[in-house]
Design an enzyme around this catalytic site. Structure first.
Site, PDB file in Angstrom:
ATOM      1  N   LYS A   8      36.150  45.636  59.883  1.00  0.00           N
ATOM      2  CA  LYS A   8      35.207  46.196  58.328  1.00  0.00           C
ATOM      3  C   LYS A   8      34.752  44.631  57.868  1.00  0.00           C
ATOM      4  CE  LYS A   8      39.071  45.725  55.712  1.00  0.00           C
ATOM      5  NZ  LYS A   8      38.736  44.641  54.357  1.00  0.00           N
ATOM      6  N   ALA A  94      41.686  37.047  59.488  1.00  0.00           N
ATOM      7  CA  ALA A  94      39.956  37.038  58.874  1.00  0.00           C
ATOM      8  C   ALA A  94      39.169  37.698  57.784  1.00  0.00           C
ATOM      9  CB  ALA A  94      39.074  37.115  59.941  1.00  0.00           C
ATOM     10  N   ASP A 133      45.375  48.989  55.046  1.00  0.00           N
ATOM     11  CA  ASP A 133      44.067  49.609  55.329  1.00  0.00           C
ATOM     12  C   ASP A 133      43.263  49.936  56.049  1.00  0.00           C
ATOM     13  OD1 ASP A 133      42.045  47.532  53.325  1.00  0.00           O
ATOM     14  OD2 ASP A 133      42.721  45.427  55.066  1.00  0.00           O
TER      15      ASP A 133
HETATM   16  O1  C5P Z   1      49.916  46.535  53.294  1.00  0.00           O
HETATM   17  P1  C5P Z   1      49.182  45.424  53.742  1.00  0.00           P
HETATM   18  O2  C5P Z   1      50.363  45.561  54.780  1.00  0.00           O
HETATM   19  O3  C5P Z   1      48.256  45.586  54.458  1.00  0.00           O
HETATM   20  O4  C5P Z   1      49.520  44.292  52.829  1.00  0.00           O
HETATM   21  C1  C5P Z   1      49.652  42.818  52.874  1.00  0.00           C
HETATM   22  C2  C5P Z   1      49.710  42.174  51.956  1.00  0.00           C
HETATM   23  O5  C5P Z   1      47.898  42.215  51.233  1.00  0.00           O
HETATM   24  C3  C5P Z   1      50.973  43.387  50.809  1.00  0.00           C
HETATM   25  O6  C5P Z   1      51.756  42.255  50.531  1.00  0.00           O
HETATM   26  C4  C5P Z   1      50.251  42.632  49.319  1.00  0.00           C
HETATM   27  O7  C5P Z   1      50.925  40.737  49.238  1.00  0.00           O
HETATM   28  C5  C5P Z   1      49.073  42.011  49.577  1.00  0.00           C
HETATM   29  N1  C5P Z   1      48.043  43.289  49.314  1.00  0.00           N
HETATM   30  C6  C5P Z   1      47.504  43.471  47.716  1.00  0.00           C
HETATM   31  N2  C5P Z   1      47.045  44.263  47.173  1.00  0.00           N
HETATM   32  C7  C5P Z   1      46.730  45.431  47.913  1.00  0.00           C
HETATM   33  C8  C5P Z   1      46.162  45.122  49.516  1.00  0.00           C
HETATM   34  C9  C5P Z   1      47.669  44.349  50.284  1.00  0.00           C
HETATM   35  O8  C5P Z   1      48.149  42.863  47.134  1.00  0.00           O
HETATM   36  N3  C5P Z   1      46.090  46.681  47.939  1.00  0.00           N
END
Ligand code: C5P
Length: 292
Positions: A8, A94, A133
């Site tokens: 994406k 990325a 995501d």
């Molecule tokens: O949910 P995911 O594991 O992909 O998120 C990875 C990290 O990215 C989270 O631990 C957080 O630090 C950050 N994040 C965030 N706000 C979001 C998505 C991700 O702060 N909406």
């Protein structure tokens, strides 16, 4: 069964607030692109993962594809397992949702392979428990994405946009980029997602280019100055606009036509190894074959 898990891009990304749990609420205009990983799924006694392709990734429990299979397995109390193989093309670290796309393909694929008949809503809930995501990757196409990534509003898109995507440096860690964003002395300007949505519905890449923006660039560029150099270079070679996507480190360039993107690709692939010409698609995951 073989599927494509599409990457994406974010045409626009703005950050609204930081929640007490550390996650950020966002407003984004996000779209799937043709560039994707190939995922193969076969019924097996246990859940296993092998990886291949252009970029090395972990093949253990850290991989979101394994997490997705295990989560689905546990929620549904299934006796069968699955052998998963990922052929990696999407650059890693990325900001293109590569790991999330793989997890989305595993959820959709195993729902079919294991004949679970789970609804989109049920898959969405499992997806969100694994990574923020993944819900978008399940829906795919063009969408406005809000909340922490859980609020998906699909939008119509009758146009195909031509892009060049380059990862000009090593990968970036998403938590590290958000932490750097929180530490900025001044909040960077957010792009207006309303304007970007209007530009997209009015049509044409030039309007869209005028409304693009990414609030996380200001946090990522000090860590990887190559991002800014790459964006300037793509614009030099004809991009209407180039900017970092997601939390980086990939840079997307939007072009008027596929031919113009191809010309820039020829120039840029001599400078950067991870350079991809692609276009937008209406799908997050596509089923290529259901041969067992
Ligand atoms: O949910 P995911 O594991 O992909 O998120 C990875 C990290 O990215 C989270 O631990 C957080 O630090 C950050 N994040 C965030 N706000 C979001 C998505 C991700 O702060 N909406």
């Amino acid at each position: 069964m073989r599927l494509t898990a599409h990457a994406k891009v974010n045409w626009a990304l703005s950050i609204l607030s930081r929640q007490p749990d550390g996650y950020h609420t966002m407003d984004m205009l996000t779209q799937s692109v043709c560039l994707g990983d190939t995922i193969e799924l076969h019924k097996a006694d246990t859940i296993s993962l092998t990886v291949g392709g252009e970029h090395p990734i972990p093949a253990d429990g850290r991989n979101l594809a394994i997490k997705a299979a295990v989560a689905l397995h546990e929620t549904q109390q299934i006796t069968c397992g699955a052998a998963i193989h990922i052929k990696k093309r999407i650059p890693v670290g990325a900001g293109m949702g590569g790991g999330s796309a793989d997890a989305a393909a595993v959820l959709l694929g195993l729902n079919l392979l294991w004949d679970l008949k789970l609804s989109d809503r049920a898959l969405h809930a499992i997806a969100l428990g694994i990574g923020s995501d993944i819900p978008f990757c399940l829906t795919g196409g063009l969408a406005r994405v809000g909340g922490i990534g859980d609020q998906i509003t699909p939008l119509p898109c009758n146009e195909t946009f031509h892009l060049l995507i380059i990862q000009p440096c090593g990968g970036l860690s998403t938590p590290a980029v958000f932490a750097a964003y929180d530490a900025l002395p001044k909040r960077p300007q957010n792009p207006s997602i309303d304007d970007t949505v209007r530009a997209l519905s009015a049509g044409g890449p030039a309007r869209l280019a005028g409304a693009m923006g990414n609030a996380l660039e200001a946090a990522a560029i000090p860590q990887k100055p190559e991002i800014a150099i790459c964006a300037q270079t793509m614009e030099h070679y004809g991009a209407l606009r180039a900017q970092m996507t997601g939390s980086g480190s990939a840079v997307i360039g939007l072009f008027e036509t596929g031919d113009e993107a191809a010309n820039a690709y020829r120039a840029c692939c001599r400078i950067w190894r991870r350079c991809y010409q692609t276009r937008t698609t209406n799908y997050g995951v596509t089923l290529i074959s259901d041969i067992k």
